[in-house]
Design an enzyme around this catalytic site. Structure first.
Site, PDB file in Angstrom:
ATOM      1  N   HIS A   1      14.426  -7.609 -75.236  1.00 31.49           N
ATOM      2  CA  HIS A   1      14.176  -8.474 -73.845  1.00 31.49           C
ATOM      3  C   HIS A   1      12.679  -7.758 -73.205  1.00 31.49           C
ATOM      4  O   HIS A   1      12.066  -8.524 -72.436  1.00 31.49           O
ATOM      5  CB  HIS A   1      15.274  -8.445 -72.992  1.00 31.49           C
TER       6      HIS A   1
ATOM      7  N   ASP B   1      19.543  -5.584 -79.238  1.00 37.33           N
ATOM      8  CA  ASP B   1      18.328  -5.540 -78.245  1.00 37.33           C
ATOM      9  C   ASP B   1      17.501  -4.654 -78.463  1.00 37.33           C
ATOM     10  O   ASP B   1      17.448  -3.621 -77.631  1.00 37.33           O
ATOM     11  CB  ASP B   1      18.714  -5.499 -76.925  1.00 37.33           C
TER      12      ASP B   1
ATOM     13  N   SER C   1      15.639  -0.042 -69.099  1.00 37.53           N
ATOM     14  CA  SER C   1      15.537  -0.851 -70.366  1.00 37.53           C
ATOM     15  C   SER C   1      14.672  -0.199 -71.504  1.00 37.53           C
ATOM     16  O   SER C   1      13.335  -0.094 -71.205  1.00 37.53           O
ATOM     17  CB  SER C   1      15.344  -2.425 -70.022  1.00 37.53           C
TER      18      SER C   1
END
Length: 717
Positions: A86, A221, A651
């Site tokens: 992402h 991810d 992240s």
């Protein structure tokens, strides 16, 4: 410098001890004083200097600020970089088309020659950080608040300017402890970053928005990039002559996996937390700010989802926009839920009573702190109506529709244009051509029209008339939806790429006047002007006073808690957080394990749903139990959780074991724990990481890009 400031800095430098092992985002330069003993008691086998050092290579040299707000880590001596799918999503999307749908199918460069450049993407390596509080506060002791802020801003600008040695570096001064202390961060910025690999969205975004923020999680991810440099290993703009960057440090990768109670360190750039807010701020957040933003984004997401499901091209065009819109939308809901479950307001009120009892023990403390909590109550009452208007304009006018995002980039000022040099004018034209091209690549008029009408109606219906221009209210009362589109939207030059580009090619004072009269531009400017004059100005003024009180309140908390654990709020600067591998109990009778496996992906497989349509090759690998050296007996681990305090910006952060080896990539938090930005709950707050063994399995077995593993240092013992 006044006596109080000297005392305050002494408090700031005091050793705060006894923190809960799984709470806090700690400044890496201070680990040796504050944290390393506890970390080693938990199992960490390295030293503070191994994590952060300015004298020799350390972990910090393998961690980067990726793009505008993620983290990445180096995993080879050839500049290979891992981050989240992402985090690289907009780059993957920008290279995708109906002919080459890398979002759906994934992308894997089979050699360095096939790696894709990403104009504008940068990674930042922290070169050094230092406390510059004395320089920031210099000459401000006797100034009033507005003058003090202005003088401090000038001091900060000078510090940053002097720290930027040349165009290879960037420098930023950031406040910590609510402006009671300031640190300078100097970064070396690399501008040639190329896409190497990304799994299909059905892996990298498996579960989509349904699973986002949730556990159990089965998302691979991750994405892979490579940092390039010139022949001297220095930053350079993209060039085919550039070579892979040779890092000072890269992470070895562990194939040993994780077990409950294992030590985990997260090293990255957490974005924003607000652990020290007063009860009035938390109440406003829970009862108005979050609900307002959730309501607006819910309407927008409903429209985007419907249009994306109906048209594959729209799905590609709006995939990144949908993901970025829904991310905070879901987090805000979890945040409210978690704060209610923790009785956050009661906890804040109890702390404030303790604060009052503390300062009342001394006349000097009472003089300094007695007015803070009453001031908060008054200021947040004043802020409430402006907060609603500010959020509505922010969500609807400034980021709600594609067309107004474009309108904001177009020139309006004839005088500024005329005063600019010919060279500056040409640069602006080229910048605008690029912006227009990018806009129309990911623009679908029918979709944006629906969003435009729906959000305009919400703006008028939900805000008090005093926060809206009278002509805007009249316009929406006079025209129903279709006529409103014909009157404003479809008459605009901004809907026609060729005409708008031609205008930019001929840009001069006359064409700028034409833009000023464009119906969409004129309406945008009208709303923006009203916002700046009637909403933003008082909103900023009230928040400036709140900030002043918050700084004093924070100083009081630090004095009250002297000798106890305190850590500064996150502010997108390098931090260390640590905890242990563990599951949790989200509700009565429910126990979550600390890991998930490929079996769970197959159980969720649904070819009729885009986000759950497992690629056939992955099904085949599962059926054959062909997990290679990455599986755990007959299981293929996918993700795991730990009790580490993380937030947005973490992240892509490396998850590191007790030996300093990479065991995973941080990508999310559990929904029950999203309130950790405001209040941390050790029983419920869990960060979620993709297991590095699943990453390697996908690169090798699924993608057939095993050559990338040849660059890495894999540790089996």
């Amino acid at each position: 410098m006044g006596k109080f400031r000297l005392l305050l800095l002494g408090v700031l430098l005091h050793v705060f001890v006894g923190a809960m092992a799984n709470e806090g985002m700690w400044i890496p330069t201070l680990l040796k004083k504050y944290n390393i003993e506890e970390m080693q008691q938990m199992g960490f086998r390295l030293s503070a200097d191994d994590v952060y050092s300015i004298n020799h290579n350390s972990m910090k040299d393998a961690v980067v600020l990726f793009g505008r707000g993620c983290t990445g880590e180096l995993v080879s001596n050839q500049g290979l970089l891992l981050t989240n799918h992402h985090c690289g999503y907009s780059q993957i999307q920008s290279h995708s088309s109906l002919e080459n749908d890398y979002l759906t199918d994934g992308f894997w460069a089979k050699s360095k020659d096939e790696e894709l450049s990403n104009p504008g993407l940068e990674v930042r390596f922290l070169d050094r950080m230092e406390d510059v509080s004395a320089q920031v506060f210099a000459g401000t002791d006797s100034l009033k608040e507005a003058e003090k802020q202005s003088a401090m801003a000038e001091n900060i600008q000078l510090i940053e300017k002097e720290a930027k040695i040349d165009d290879r570096f960037d420098a930023v001064v950031k406040p910590i402890f609510k402006g009671n202390q300031y640190f300078l961060y100097v970064y070396k910025v690399y501008r040639d970053v190329r896409l190497v690999g990304a799994p299909p969205s059905a892996i990298g975004k498996f579960g989509g928005d349904t699973d986002n923020w949730m556990w159990p999680r089965h998302t691979g991810d991750f994405s892979i990039f490579r940092v390039y440099a010139d022949k001297n290993n220095e930053p350079a703009d993209y060039s085919p002559d550039n070579v892979p960057y040779t890092p000072k440090k890269f992470f070895p990768i562990s194939l040993k996996g994780v077990q409950p109670e294992d030590f985990v360190l997260i090293f990255g750039f957490p974005g924003t937390t607000n652990e020290y807010l007063p009860s009035d701020a938390v109440e406003l957040l829970m009862q108005q700010s979050n609900p307002d933003r959730i309501k607006i984004r819910s309407r927008k997401l409903d429209i985007l989802r419907s249009q994306m499901e109906a048209d594959p091209k729209v799905r590609i065009q709006y995939a990144s926009k949908y993901a970025s819109t829904s991310n905070s939308w879901k987090r805000w809901q979890g945040e409210i839920r978690g704060l209610k479950r923790m009785n956050a307001l009661d906890m804040k009120h109890r702390f404030e009573r303790d604060f009052e009892n503390w300062y009342q023990q001394s006349e000097a403390l009472t003089h300094r702190y007695a007015g803070v909590l009453p001031a908060f109550e008054k200021l947040y009452t004043e802020l409430r109506p402006y907060d609603r208007a500010y959020n509505y304009y922010s969500e609807i006018v400034f980021r709600g529709t594609d067309i107004w995002t474009l309108a904001n980039q177009l020139p309006r000022n004839k005088g500024a244009w005329s005063a600019a040099s010919a060279e500056a004018q040409q640069k602006l034209k080229q910048k605008l051509r690029t912006a227009i091209k990018n806009h129309f690549k990911n623009y679908h008029q029918a979709t944006d029209e629906q969003v435009f009408v729906a959000l305009m109606r919400m703006l008028k219906a939900d805000l008090d008339a005093s926060f809206l221009p009278e002509s805007f209210r009249t316009l929406l009362e006079k025209y129903p939806d279709e006529k409103l589109l014909k009157k404003v939207y479809r008459k605009s030059l901004l809907t026609d790429q060729s005409k708008l580009t031609a205008l930019i090619d001929q840009l001069d004072g006359k064409q700028i006047e034409r833009l000023q009269k464009d119906p969409l531009v004129a309406l945008y400017d009208q709303l923006r002007g009203y916002f700046l004059s009637n909403i933003e100005r008082p909103y900023r003024e009230i928040n400036l006073e709140i900030g002043k009180q918050q700084k004093t309140y924070m100083a009081g908390i630090m004095a009250m808690k002297e000798g106890q654990a305190l850590y500064p709020d996150a502010n997108l600067t390098l931090r260390v957080a640590y905890g242990k591998v563990e599951g949790y109990k989200p509700a009565d009778g429910v126990v979550y394990k600390h890991y998930t496996t490929l079996k769970g992906i197959i159980e969720k497989d649904n070819p009729e749903i885009y986000d759950y349509d497992v690629p056939q090759h992955l099904r085949d690998l599962y059926d054959a139990k062909d997990f290679g050296r990455y599986g755990d007996d007959d299981r293929m681990p996918v993700a795991f959780t730990a009790s580490v305090h993380t937030t947005g910006g973490n992240s892509g952060s490396p998850a590191i074991n007790a030996n300093g080896e990479l065991i995973g990539i941080n990508f999310d938090r559990c929904w029950e724990g999203t309130m950790s930005d405001i209040m941390f709950d050790p029983d419920q707050c869990r960060n979620i990481m993709v297991d590095i063994r699943y990453v390697l399995f996908l690169i090798d077995k699924f993608a057939g890009a095993g050559y990338l593993l040849d660059e890495m240092k894999l540790v089996t013992e």
